[in-house]
Design a protein around this motif. Structure first.
Motif, mmCIF file in Angstrom:
data_model
loop_
_atom_site.group_PDB
_atom_site.id
_atom_site.type_symbol
_atom_site.label_atom_id
_atom_site.label_comp_id
_atom_site.label_asym_id
_atom_site.label_seq_id
_atom_site.Cartn_x
_atom_site.Cartn_y
_atom_site.Cartn_z
ATOM 1 N N LYS A 322 -60.117 -96.935 29.092
ATOM 2 C CA LYS A 322 -61.102 -97.579 29.971
ATOM 3 C C LYS A 322 -62.400 -96.789 29.981
ATOM 4 C CE LYS A 322 -61.724 -99.183 34.738
ATOM 5 N NZ LYS A 322 -61.113 -99.261 36.085
ATOM 6 N N VAL A 323 -62.302 -95.459 30.038
ATOM 7 C CA VAL A 323 -63.498 -94.614 30.039
ATOM 8 C C VAL A 323 -64.229 -94.724 28.708
ATOM 9 C CG1 VAL A 323 -64.308 -92.220 30.116
ATOM 10 C CG2 VAL A 323 -62.630 -93.008 31.779
ATOM 11 N N LEU A 324 -63.471 -94.750 27.597
ATOM 12 C CA LEU A 324 -64.082 -94.746 26.270
ATOM 13 C C LEU A 324 -64.628 -96.112 25.855
ATOM 14 C CD1 LEU A 324 -61.549 -92.500 24.332
ATOM 15 C CD2 LEU A 324 -63.948 -91.990 24.763
ATOM 16 N N TYR A 325 -63.905 -97.192 26.180
ATOM 17 C CA TYR A 325 -64.263 -98.499 25.643
ATOM 18 C C TYR A 325 -64.658 -99.531 26.699
ATOM 19 C CZ TYR A 325 -62.010 -96.653 21.435
ATOM 20 O OH TYR A 325 -61.673 -95.890 20.360
ATOM 21 N N GLY A 326 -64.440 -99.235 27.978
ATOM 22 C CA GLY A 326 -64.785 -100.198 29.017
ATOM 23 C C GLY A 326 -63.960 -101.468 28.904
ATOM 24 N N ALA A 327 -64.655 -102.616 28.935
ATOM 25 C CA ALA A 327 -63.956 -103.901 28.913
ATOM 26 C C ALA A 327 -63.553 -104.332 27.507
ATOM 27 C CB ALA A 327 -64.851 -104.982 29.532
ATOM 28 N N LYS A 328 -63.900 -103.532 26.482
ATOM 29 C CA LYS A 328 -63.593 -103.919 25.103
ATOM 30 C C LYS A 328 -62.172 -103.563 24.692
ATOM 31 C CE LYS A 328 -68.384 -103.465 23.559
ATOM 32 N NZ LYS A 328 -69.287 -102.784 22.603
ATOM 33 N N GLN A 329 -61.399 -102.964 25.570
ATOM 34 C CA GLN A 329 -60.041 -102.553 25.238
ATOM 35 C C GLN A 329 -59.037 -103.298 26.117
ATOM 36 O OE1 GLN A 329 -58.115 -100.659 27.685
ATOM 37 N NE2 GLN A 329 -59.816 -101.080 29.083
ATOM 38 N N GLY A 330 -57.775 -103.200 25.746
ATOM 39 C CA GLY A 330 -56.722 -103.811 26.546
ATOM 40 C C GLY A 330 -55.411 -103.085 26.333
ATOM 41 N N VAL A 331 -54.622 -102.983 27.391
ATOM 42 C CA VAL A 331 -53.293 -102.373 27.328
ATOM 43 C C VAL A 331 -52.325 -103.338 28.007
ATOM 44 C CG1 VAL A 331 -51.846 -100.401 27.944
ATOM 45 C CG2 VAL A 331 -54.268 -100.046 27.424
ATOM 46 N N ASN A 332 -51.375 -103.848 27.250
ATOM 47 C CA ASN A 332 -50.392 -104.788 27.786
ATOM 48 C C ASN A 332 -48.985 -104.231 27.591
ATOM 49 O OD1 ASN A 332 -52.389 -106.820 28.391
ATOM 50 N ND2 ASN A 332 -52.486 -107.239 26.196
ATOM 51 N N VAL A 333 -48.174 -104.332 28.635
ATOM 52 C CA VAL A 333 -46.801 -103.826 28.600
ATOM 53 C C VAL A 333 -45.861 -104.983 28.920
ATOM 54 C CG1 VAL A 333 -45.199 -102.102 29.515
ATOM 55 C CG2 VAL A 333 -47.651 -101.598 29.429
ATOM 56 N N ARG A 334 -44.808 -105.123 28.118
ATOM 57 C CA ARG A 334 -43.847 -106.200 28.380
ATOM 58 C C ARG A 334 -42.465 -105.792 27.895
ATOM 59 N NH1 ARG A 334 -42.298 -109.707 24.173
ATOM 60 N NH2 ARG A 334 -43.197 -109.135 22.147
ATOM 61 N N THR A 335 -41.448 -106.444 28.439
ATOM 62 C CA THR A 335 -40.076 -106.279 27.961
ATOM 63 C C THR A 335 -39.814 -107.317 26.880
ATOM 64 O OG1 THR A 335 -39.285 -105.427 30.078
ATOM 65 C CG2 THR A 335 -37.645 -106.381 28.606
ATOM 66 N N ARG A 336 -39.354 -106.867 25.742
ATOM 67 C CA ARG A 336 -39.073 -107.792 24.638
ATOM 68 C C ARG A 336 -37.752 -108.514 24.893
ATOM 69 N NH1 ARG A 336 -39.606 -105.065 18.990
ATOM 70 N NH2 ARG A 336 -37.861 -103.821 19.768
ATOM 71 N N ASP A 337 -37.678 -109.747 24.397
ATOM 72 C CA ASP A 337 -36.429 -110.499 24.586
ATOM 73 C C ASP A 337 -35.391 -110.068 23.549
ATOM 74 O OD1 ASP A 337 -37.066 -111.834 22.180
ATOM 75 O OD2 ASP A 337 -38.230 -113.322 23.296
ATOM 76 N N ALA A 338 -34.196 -110.596 23.693
ATOM 77 C CA ALA A 338 -33.076 -110.190 22.832
ATOM 78 C C ALA A 338 -33.344 -110.520 21.373
ATOM 79 C CB ALA A 338 -31.798 -110.857 23.308
ATOM 80 N N ALA A 339 -34.026 -111.623 21.125
ATOM 81 C CA ALA A 339 -34.312 -112.011 19.740
ATOM 82 C C ALA A 339 -35.206 -110.995 19.040
ATOM 83 C CB ALA A 339 -34.965 -113.386 19.720
ATOM 84 N N GLU A 340 -36.009 -110.297 19.799
ATOM 85 C CA GLU A 340 -36.897 -109.278 19.226
ATOM 86 C C GLU A 340 -36.246 -107.910 19.179
ATOM 87 O OE1 GLU A 340 -41.349 -110.381 20.522
ATOM 88 O OE2 GLU A 340 -39.986 -110.266 22.227
ATOM 89 N N GLY A 341 -35.009 -107.801 19.676
ATOM 90 C CA GLY A 341 -34.328 -106.515 19.661
ATOM 91 C C GLY A 341 -34.317 -105.823 21.001
ATOM 92 N N GLY A 342 -34.903 -106.466 22.028
ATOM 93 C CA GLY A 342 -34.928 -105.863 23.356
ATOM 94 C C GLY A 342 -35.905 -104.701 23.437
#
Length: 358
Positions: A322-342
Motif C-alpha cells: 500500500k505504501v509503495l503502490y497505493g491503489a495500483k496494488q491488490g492483495v486477496n486471500v481465499r480458501t481454495r475448494d477441494a477441486a483445487e487441492g484445498g
C-alpha cells in the motif's frame, strides 16, 4: 536551466534580480508615459530620479518588512501599514522635489496637489508591497510544502523499513531449536548446514534495502535461502513448487516480499500436519499486471478470517504494498475448494515494471 534555478534559489539573489527588473520596467513606463503627454526628451532625468528614489526606498522598506515578518499577524499588519505610510511619504516628497527641480512651475498651488503626489506614490508603494508579500508568502508555502513532502517521504521510508525488518520470532526460535536438537542428536553436519543457511538468509535480509526493488528472479533466489532452512527442518514433509514465467521473473518487486507469506504457509499448513504439504509460488503477467499466487494445500482459513486473512506477515505485506503502490496494488486471500487441492491462496496484483523501464 538548472544553473539558473540554482542561482535564484537564494532569496537575496531573487530579490535583487526582481527589484532591478521591476524598477527598470517602471522607468520605461514612466518615461514613455511622459513622452505620450508631450514632455521633452530631457524629462528622462525625472524618470531616472523617480526610479532611483523608488529603488532606494523600497530596498529600505524590504529591511523593515523582514524585521516584522515573524511578528503575530495583527501586529505585523499594523507595523507593515506604518512602514508603508512612512515609505510613501518619503518617496512622494523626494519624487516631487525631483519634478520641481526640473520644472519649478509644476509645483502645486494647493494641498490637493500634494495629496495627488502622495496618492500616486502610495499606489506605487502599495503595488510593490503586494508583490513583495505575495512572492514571500508563495516561497514560504513552497518551502513548507517541500518540508512536508520530505517529512512524508522520510516517514514512508521509516515505515517500510520497520515493516521490512519485522522478522518473525517464531521462525528464529524454531530454527535455533532445530539446530539445538540436531547438535544433541550428533547430526553436526546437518546442524552446520542449517547455521550456514540461517546466517546467509539473515545477512541477505538485513543488507537488502527495503526502499529498492529487485527482480522476481532475485526475490525467488532469496526465497530459496529461506526454504533451504525450512527443508532441513521438515525434510520430505515440505514440498515446494515454483512456477514463474520468464516475463514475470523480470518484473520488479519489493525485496523479501514473499518470505512472510511462505512463512505463514509453513506455520499453518505444514508444521501442524504429520504428512506436511506443498507450498507453491506461481507468477504470470497479464495486461501489464504482475500476478503472484502463493498457495498451500493445508486446512484453509478459519471461517472468521475469510476474505482478508490475518497474521503479522500478511498485514505487513499489505501495508508495504500500500505504501509503495497505493491503489495500483491488490492483495486477496481465499480458501481454495477441494477441486483445487484445498488450502489457502494469497494473490498479489502489482504494476508490471522491469528494470529497463524503471
Amino acid at each position: 536551466m538548472t544553473g539558473l534555478k540554482r542561482f535564484f534559489a537564494s532569496p537575496a539573489r531573487l530579490f535583487w534580480a526582481l527589484q532591478s527588473i521591476g524598477w527598470l520596467g517602471y522607468f520605461s513606463l514612466h518615461y514613455l508615459a511622459a513622452m505620450g503627454h508631450g514632455k521633452p526628451w530631457d524629462y528622462v532625468w525625472v524618470s531616472a530620479a523617480a526610479t532611483a528614489i523608488g529603488f532606494g526606498v523600497t530596498s529600505l522598506l524590504r529591511l523593515g518588512y523582514r524585521a516584522i515578518w515573524h511578528l503575530p499577524t495583527g501586529r505585523m499588519i499594523a507595523a507593515a501599514c506604518l512602514l508603508l505610510t512612512l515609505a510613501t511619504a518619503i518617496y512622494s516628497l523626494t519624487y516631487a522635489e525631483a519634478v520641481f527641480r526640473w520644472c519649478f512651475e509644476c509645483r502645486p498651488e494647493s494641498l490637493l496637489g500634494y495629496i495627488g503626489y502622495f496618492g500616486s506614490a502610495l499606489y506605487v508603494m502599495l503595488s510593490w508591497s503586494g508583490l513583495y508579500f505575495g512572492i514571500k508568502f508563495s516561497r514560504e508555502i513552497a518551502h513548507e510544502r517541500e518540508n512536508a513532502l520530505r517529512a512524508n517521504a522520510t516517514a514512508h521510508e521509516a515505515q517500510l523499513k520497520m515493516l521490512r525488518y519485522q522478522l518473525n520470532p517464531h521462525f528464529l526460535f524454531n530454527t535455533l531449536n532445530a539446530i539445538s536438537t540436531l547438535v544433541l542428536d550428533n547430526q553436526n553436519a546437518t546442524a552446520n548446514r542449517m547455521v550456514t543457511g540461517l546466517s546467509a538468509f539473515l545477512r541477505h535480509s538485513l543488507d537488502s534495502d527495503p526502499m529498492l526493488r529487485v527482480t522476481l528472479e532475485e526475490e525467488l533466489e532469496a526465497l530459496s535461502r529461506y526454504l533451504g532452512i525450512e527443508q532441513i527442518r521438515f525434510g520430505e514433509r515440505l514440498r515446494v513448487v515454483i512456477d514463474a514465467s520468464p516475463a514475470a521473473r523480470r518484473a520488479l518487486v519489493p525485496s523479501l516480499m514473499l518470505q512472510p507469506l511462505i512463512e505463514n504457509c509453513i506455520k499453518h499448513a505444514i508444521s501442524r500436519r504429520i504428512e506436511g504439504g506443498t507450498v507453491a509460488v506461481r507468477a504470470t503477467v497479464v495486461d501489464d499486471c504482475l500476478r503472484i499466487r502463493v498457495e498451500d494445500d493445508g486446512p484453509g482459513l478459519p471461517e472468521e478470517c475469510h476474505g482478508n486473512g490475518n497474521g503479522v506477515g500478511l498485514a505487513n505485506t499489505r501495508e508495504r504494498l500500500k505504501v509503495l503502490y497505493g491503489a495500483k496494488q491488490g492483495v486477496n486471500v481465499r480458501t481454495r475448494d477441494a477441486a483445487e487441492g484445498g488450502g489457502v491462496e494469497v494473490a498479489l496484483h502489482l504494476p508490471y515494471e522491469t528494470r529497463s523501464e524503471a
